[in-house]
Design an enzyme around this catalytic site. Structure first.
Site, PDB file in Angstrom:
ATOM      1  N   GLU A  90      -4.221  -5.247 -13.545  1.00  0.00           N
ATOM      2  CA  GLU A  90      -3.513  -5.120 -14.472  1.00  0.00           C
ATOM      3  C   GLU A  90      -1.680  -3.841 -12.934  1.00  0.00           C
ATOM      4  O   GLU A  90      -0.933  -4.190 -13.383  1.00  0.00           O
ATOM      5  CB  GLU A  90      -3.155  -4.129 -15.230  1.00  0.00           C
ATOM      6  CG  GLU A  90      -3.369  -3.090 -15.371  1.00  0.00           C
ATOM      7  CD  GLU A  90      -3.765  -2.359 -17.197  1.00  0.00           C
ATOM      8  OE1 GLU A  90      -3.037  -1.055 -17.386  1.00  0.00           O
ATOM      9  OE2 GLU A  90      -3.964  -3.403 -17.771  1.00  0.00           O
TER      10      GLU A  90
ATOM     11  N   GLY B 223     -14.941  12.035   9.070  1.00  0.00           N
ATOM     12  CA  GLY B 223     -15.150  13.810   9.655  1.00  0.00           C
ATOM     13  C   GLY B 223     -13.380  14.477   8.082  1.00  0.00           C
ATOM     14  O   GLY B 223     -14.017  16.053   8.026  1.00  0.00           O
TER      15      GLY B 223
ATOM     16  N   ARG C  32       1.144  -1.250  -0.166  1.00  0.00           N
ATOM     17  CA  ARG C  32      -0.467   0.113   0.309  1.00  0.00           C
ATOM     18  C   ARG C  32       0.729   1.050   0.160  1.00  0.00           C
ATOM     19  O   ARG C  32       1.816   1.589   1.385  1.00  0.00           O
ATOM     20  CB  ARG C  32      -0.232  -0.237   1.843  1.00  0.00           C
ATOM     21  CG  ARG C  32      -2.224  -1.067   1.033  1.00  0.00           C
ATOM     22  CD  ARG C  32      -2.861  -1.232  -0.026  1.00  0.00           C
ATOM     23  NE  ARG C  32      -3.997  -1.110   0.203  1.00  0.00           N
ATOM     24  CZ  ARG C  32      -5.164  -1.338  -0.935  1.00  0.00           C
ATOM     25  NH1 ARG C  32      -5.247  -0.794  -2.232  1.00  0.00           N
ATOM     26  NH2 ARG C  32      -5.936  -2.183  -1.198  1.00  0.00           N
TER      27      ARG C  32
END
Length: 185
Positions: free
Chosen positions: A141, A118, A67
């Site tokens: 992909e 928020g 990530r």
């Protein structure tokens, strides 16, 4: 007059900042209940789904992926963004199969919740998928994932070590544990 009008923030100006493929960003100027003004940075998102896939032998199917915002690899339940006009259940089925290769016979909505109210309007729908059949994954992909099957204890170990640390997976983990505890009586 509504019950909570004393909390309402009226938008008096809105400035678009970014219009991307996944998010839109704007800055709203709002009139506060006390008469002052404030700026609110807002992220608009199409919404998303996540799937807690449970195998017949009591394991949770997850994916490990890098990530970029976190600059690390984490373990998550399969998830993805809703396409425009797409129903949440259809998206859940698509994402489960694309990311993991699994197809489920049964889907049950666990919960729908705002991920970060928020600053964002993203609504996430979390489904439990059972009656799984293993197939071939077809990630996007630009998506690279490892598919894992974890016991409840293994999932808790990954949570303790920080490999599971995103909200949807933590919610799913504790919902799964709650289900197991209820079934045990």
């Amino acid at each position: 007059m509504g019950k909570y009008d004393h909390l309402y923030e009226k938008t008096i100006a809105s400035q678009p900042i970014y219009d991307g493929r996944i998010i839109k960003v704007k800055v709203d100027e709002v009139l506060l209940p006390n008469g002052n003004t404030a700026k609110r940075e807002i992220v608009n998102h199409q919404g998303a789904v996540a799937v807690l896939p449970l195998t017949d032998d009591g394991k949770m199917v997850v994916v490990r992926q890098f990530r970029k915002p976190l600059e690390c690899t984490i373990v998550e339940i399969p998830a993805g963004k809703l396409e425009i006009g797409e129903e949440a259940l259809a998206c859940a089925k698509r994402e489960l199969e694309e990311e993991t290769g699994y197809v489920a016979e049964n889907y049950t909505l666990l919960s729908s919740f705002y991920t970060s109210p928020g600053f964002a309007d993203e609504l996430l729908h979390v489904f439990v998928a059972t009656g799984l059949t293993k197939g071939e994954s077809r990630p996007d992909e630009d998506e690279f994932v490892d598919v894992l099957e974890l016991t409840l204890d293994e999932a808790h170990d990954l949570h303790r070590t920080g490999e599971i640390r995103d909200a949807k997976t933590v919610v799913a983990l504790y919902a799964w544990e709650n289900k197991v505890l209820r079934e045990r009586g």
